[in-house]
Write an enzyme that holds these catalytic residues in place. Structure first.
Site, PDB file in Angstrom:
ATOM      1  N   LYS A   6      34.905  41.079  41.209  1.00 48.01           N
ATOM      2  CA  LYS A   6      36.192  41.237  40.532  1.00 48.01           C
ATOM      3  C   LYS A   6      36.237  41.582  39.217  1.00 48.01           C
ATOM      4  O   LYS A   6      35.238  41.776  38.422  1.00 48.01           O
ATOM      5  CB  LYS A   6      36.391  39.719  40.425  1.00 48.01           C
ATOM      6  CG  LYS A   6      37.709  39.278  39.959  1.00 48.01           C
ATOM      7  CD  LYS A   6      38.062  37.554  40.013  1.00 48.01           C
ATOM      8  CE  LYS A   6      39.339  37.308  39.633  1.00 48.01           C
ATOM      9  NZ  LYS A   6      39.620  35.730  39.836  1.00 48.01           N
ATOM     10  N   SER A  38      43.649  34.879  42.188  1.00 55.82           N
ATOM     11  CA  SER A  38      43.404  36.189  41.555  1.00 55.82           C
ATOM     12  C   SER A  38      42.302  37.188  41.969  1.00 55.82           C
ATOM     13  O   SER A  38      41.996  38.300  41.458  1.00 55.82           O
ATOM     14  CB  SER A  38      43.111  35.741  39.873  1.00 55.82           C
ATOM     15  OG  SER A  38      42.116  35.186  39.840  1.00 55.82           O
ATOM     16  N   SER A  81      41.453  30.647  43.310  1.00 56.56           N
ATOM     17  CA  SER A  81      41.489  32.256  43.340  1.00 56.56           C
ATOM     18  C   SER A  81      40.454  32.609  44.234  1.00 56.56           C
ATOM     19  O   SER A  81      40.518  34.158  44.185  1.00 56.56           O
ATOM     20  CB  SER A  81      41.189  32.786  41.785  1.00 56.56           C
ATOM     21  OG  SER A  81      42.345  32.404  40.972  1.00 56.56           O
TER      22      SER A  81
END
Length: 498
Positions: free
Chosen positions: A83, A158, A182
């Protein structure tokens, strides 16, 4: 698609390691195939937004040399993505904020160092929403990421870029983070596996908003964890990244997670929850969970649909909303903080809506936070007692399958369609992150079936604190018994580049 190509695109870490150890393919060839696939397909998906292919080629050559020497490591030669907020020396870390566009950290995050020490080949970083605040993954710097199952829909957020990359076949492992679902929501939206670890299990050094220097520490709610296409790969990768920071807790502590509670489905005691007192569950998700419960009962597992030991989910959700925005409040500018405090002060004392609780969280003073934290400790104890009665709780990861892109502003005005009725977007999305986030519990997201639309549906398996191996083991048993990851049908064929 040839069988060989399918293995390279969607093979597990274990299968790829087997091929590398047997010299059926080299790490450099595996990387070349993965890069070719990204270059061919990611233009439509936009998952890998920061690419590090040249250094990855160097790492793959080093892995080949190690393999030739007979070395064995947990991720030796395996292509891995991360990420975007994880610091990787020499790559930008922005958290999606344009004013951090040029920031480059000087050293790797601790998780990245552990991956590299295990032989992983870091190929790049995946897309996110600005400030990690959304259940979609788009920002001004990198644009929007699309769901490989339906390009018009969100891959989640996310860690949406992570979920999309896995579903598209861009490597078997991606490292995400989770404070409000997320990891779990992208896993559910993209039909992959994800594990939100117990709070504090994986160190956060090097996962911090720029330009803060990397220091040891624990998040209040935030965790980092693996996303994969098999439960077995979750267990393998968690073993690589978990454990106390060597410069802080690791000075005096060592990790020793308990073994899974059971090895067979028939031995599990499972509480299945498919509704919430404050938010409806869409029919596609609720029906899928009902069918899962019936299948579990047929295996001999003890399945319950209710329990007097279950904490009050409405009160827990209200508590979580305050804690969530309190944890996120350091990202506010002074002006935004002042505005948030003004809004909170104007709330009626009896306004206990989720929106009001989030507003109170933004400007909470430390005295108030301590009172909320004390309530959380009481809630944690209630979950402790529940897990003396049950081994795991199966719970929705989200109310609906992947929904269409919605980048409208203001954010708080958005609404989510649940079976034809509109609900507050923030309420409808964040509510499912509690209780695992609130109480620091492990939660493993596992795909279970598909909606009538064809979109994947997953659930989260919540377990006792630090019994991460139990939730992952149960996910693996569900995978073996009922099937797991399925290739998204919208992707075009890709033949092997090796």
């Amino acid at each position: 698609m040839t069988a060989e190509a399918a293995d390279l695109n969607y093979g597990s870490i274990g299968a790829l390691l087997g091929a590398l150890y047997a010299r059926k393919i080299s790490a450099s060839e595996l990387l070349a195939h993965t890069i070719a696939r990204i270059e061919a397909l990611d233009g439509r998906i936009n998952a890998i937004v920061v690419r590090d292919f040249d250094r990855a080629r160097d790492a793959a050559r080093a892995a080949d040399a190690a393999l030739a020497r007979g070395e064995r490591q947990p991720l030796l030669g395996i292509p891995v993505t991360l990420k975007e907020p994880f610091n990787v020396a020499g790559l930008p870390t922005t958290w999606g904020f344009p004013h951090f566009r040029d920031f480059q950290p000087a050293e790797d995050a601790l998780v990245v160092s552990r991956l590299k020490a295990a032989g992983a080949v870091i190929i790049g970083k995946t897309n996110i929403p600005i400030g990690l605040r959304d259940f979609q993954s788009y920002n001004e710097i990198y644009g929007a990421t699309n769901n490989p199952w339906d390009l018009g829909r969100s891959p989640g957020g996310s860690s949406g870029g992570c979920g999309a990359a896995l579903a598209a076949g861009f490597g078997p492992l991606s490292i995400g983070s989770d404070i409000g679902g997320s990891i779990r929501v992208p896993a559910h939206f993209c039909g992959v596996f994800g594990h939100k670890p117990s709070l504090g299990l994986v160190p956060l050094r090097g996962y911090s908003l720029p330009p803060a220097p990397p220091v040891p520490g624990h998040g209040d709610l935030a965790v980092v964890g693996p996303m994969t296409r098999t439960a077995e790969d979750l267990a393998l990768s968690l073993d690589v990244i978990a454990g106390p920071d060597e410069t802080r807790d690791g000075i005096g502590y060592r990790l020793a997670l308990p073994a899974p509670r059971h090895d067979h489905l028939k031995d599990f005691r499972i509480l299945v929850i498919d509704t919430h007192p404050l938010m409806p569950t869409g029919d596609a998700v609720r029906s899928a969970i009902g069918r899962l419960a019936e299948r579990l009962e047929r295996t001999g597992a003890r399945v319950a649909r209710a329990s007097t030991s279950l904490p009050d989910l409405a009160e827990s959700a209200r508590l979580y909303m305050k804690l969530l925005n309190a944890a996120r409040s350091p990202r506010l500018t002074p002006a935004a903080l002042a505005e948030a405090q003004h809004v909170a002060a104007a709330l009626a004392p009896d306004d206990r809506s989720l929106q009001a609780e989030r507003a109170r969280g933004w400007g909470m003073i430390h005295r108030e936070w301590l009172a909320i934290d004390a309530a959380r400790l009481q809630l944690q104890q209630k979950w402790y007692h529940l897990f003396r009665e049950f081994d795991a709780v199966i719970y929705p990861a989200a109310a609906v399958p992947a929904f269409p892109h919605d980048h409208s502003e203001p954010f708080d005005a958005r609404q989510l369609n649940i079976d034809g009725k509109l609900y507050s977007y923030s309420d409808a999305c964040f509510i499912w992150a509690d209780p695992a986030s609130t109480c620091g519990l492990p939660a493993t997201a596992v795909p279970i079936e598909h909606a009538p639309s064809g979109l994947p549906i997953g659930v989260q398996i919540i377990g006792p604190y630090l019994e991460d191996r139990t939730t992952i083991a149960l996910a693996g048993l569900l995978e073996r018994e009922f099937g797991g990851f399925v290739l998204p049908p919208s992707l075009p064929p890709m033949h092997s580049a090796s």
